[in-house]
Enzyme design. Structure first.
Site, mmCIF file in Angstrom:
data_model
loop_
_atom_site.group_PDB
_atom_site.id
_atom_site.type_symbol
_atom_site.label_atom_id
_atom_site.label_comp_id
_atom_site.label_asym_id
_atom_site.label_seq_id
_atom_site.Cartn_x
_atom_site.Cartn_y
_atom_site.Cartn_z
ATOM 1 N N GLY A 16 0.779 -1.236 0.000
ATOM 2 C CA GLY A 16 0.000 0.000 0.000
ATOM 3 C C GLY A 16 0.807 1.281 0.000
ATOM 4 N N ASN A 18 1.137 3.168 -2.566
ATOM 5 C CA ASN A 18 0.286 4.120 -3.287
ATOM 6 C C ASN A 18 -0.824 4.653 -2.387
ATOM 7 O OD1 ASN A 18 0.854 4.526 -6.304
ATOM 8 N ND2 ASN A 18 1.235 2.347 -6.010
ATOM 9 N N MET A 89 -5.430 -6.630 -6.498
ATOM 10 C CA MET A 89 -5.081 -7.680 -7.455
ATOM 11 C C MET A 89 -6.251 -8.562 -7.905
ATOM 12 S SD MET A 89 -2.083 -6.697 -7.745
ATOM 13 C CE MET A 89 -0.646 -5.982 -6.938
ATOM 14 N N ASN A 104 -8.094 2.775 -11.723
ATOM 15 C CA ASN A 104 -7.038 1.799 -11.434
ATOM 16 C C ASN A 104 -5.691 2.377 -11.874
ATOM 17 O OD1 ASN A 104 -5.834 -0.728 -10.740
ATOM 18 N ND2 ASN A 104 -5.817 -1.286 -12.912
ATOM 19 N N HIS A 106 -2.058 0.924 -13.290
ATOM 20 C CA HIS A 106 -1.418 -0.292 -13.787
ATOM 21 C C HIS A 106 0.059 -0.003 -14.025
ATOM 22 C CE1 HIS A 106 -1.382 -4.253 -15.579
ATOM 23 N NE2 HIS A 106 -0.583 -3.763 -16.500
HETATM 24 C C1 GAR Z 1 1.708 -0.952 -7.939
HETATM 25 O O1 GAR Z 1 2.874 -0.898 -8.706
HETATM 26 C C2 GAR Z 1 0.486 -1.049 -8.843
HETATM 27 O O2 GAR Z 1 0.634 -0.397 -10.066
HETATM 28 C C3 GAR Z 1 0.381 -2.522 -9.044
HETATM 29 O O3 GAR Z 1 0.689 -3.091 -7.793
HETATM 30 C C4 GAR Z 1 1.650 -2.251 -7.129
HETATM 31 C C5 GAR Z 1 1.188 -2.040 -5.695
HETATM 32 O O4 GAR Z 1 2.124 -1.344 -4.960
HETATM 33 N N1 GAR Z 1 -0.955 -2.876 -9.480
HETATM 34 C C6 GAR Z 1 -1.214 -3.847 -10.343
HETATM 35 O O5 GAR Z 1 -0.356 -4.576 -10.785
HETATM 36 C C7 GAR Z 1 -2.683 -3.985 -10.707
HETATM 37 N N2 GAR Z 1 -2.824 -4.720 -11.933
HETATM 38 P P1 GAR Z 1 1.789 -0.707 -3.535
HETATM 39 O O6 GAR Z 1 1.068 -1.789 -2.717
HETATM 40 O O7 GAR Z 1 3.108 -0.355 -2.965
HETATM 41 O O8 GAR Z 1 0.895 0.472 -3.771
#
Ligand code: GAR
Length: 197
Positions: A16, A18, A89, A104, A106
């Site tokens: 998390g 982001n 996910m 979202n 990506h």
């Molecule tokens: C991020 O890089 C996001 O873009 C990706 O998971 C990561 C989560 O990071 N999302 C996907 O792949 C969705 N298809 P975080 O938990 O540090 O935010």
């Protein structure tokens, strides 16, 4: 009349980072409330991050998410205006897509490296395996197909021949943290202007 506020729900599955940047960015914004962080993983570190910001959390099982209206009802009870997926996910069922605006992020330049099974490190590994010179981020609306909703924003970075998946992930995270909160703000402003009309 009371000023309209946009209530946001964040969905995340893992660490998390982001979600953390979004929580920080909006903490003093009186037009936005991050109401709740939802996760399919009750041990996800993102839930701890939410607690550090005094934001409510809700975790749910696969059965609850796909076979019941529990999450939908919870979102409606929270009067959510916008759902932000931040490292979530699981595929989002149509009952959520038809009831909410969803965004979202990506970790690649869609339409390349999207679709089922393309998430997190799998994306970076595929980009490196194919010797791509560039990768990046895509922020898009969510529709009923994996990674196919309208694109709002993209930013790119170079991929060096020596990059590992972890090194590329770090470059991508940097772009995500820089651009996801401000892109969410633009969508919030759009939603607010629509409620005025
Ligand atoms: C991020 O890089 C996001 O873009 C990706 O998971 C990561 C989560 O990071 N999302 C996907 O792949 C969705 N298809 P975080 O938990 O540090 O935010």
């Amino acid at each position: 009349m009371k000023d309209k506020k946009i209530n946001i729900a964040i969905f995340a599955s893992g660490s998390g980072t982001n979600a953390q940047t979004i929580l920080e960015y909006f903490k003093d914004n009186s037009s936005v409330e991050i109401k709740c962080i939802y996760s399919n993983n009750s041990d996800a570190y993102v839930l701890q991050r939410a607690q550090n910001f005094n934001v409510a959390t809700k975790s749910f099982t696969n059965e609850e998410f796909y076979k019941s209206d529990k999450v939908l009802t919870h979102l409606q009870d929270n009067e959510i205006d916008l759902i932000v997926l931040a490292g979530f996910m699981w595929f989002v069922p149509s009952k959520l897509v038809s009831n909410f605006t969803l965004l979202n992020i990506h970790p690649a330049l869609l339409p390349k490296y999207g679709g089922k099974g393309m998430y997190g490190h799998f994306v970076h590994e595929a980009v490196i395996k194919n010797k791509e010179k560039k990768s990046g981020i895509t922020i898009h609306y969510v529709n009923n197909e994996y990674d196919k909703g309208d694109i709002i924003f993209q930013a790119s970075c170079n991929v060096s021949p020596s990059d590992t998946a972890e090194e590329l992930a770090a470059k991508i995270h940097k772009l995500e943290h820089q651009y996801y909160p401000i892109t969410i703000l633009k969508v919030v402003e759009k939603l607010l202007s629509e409620t005025e009309n």
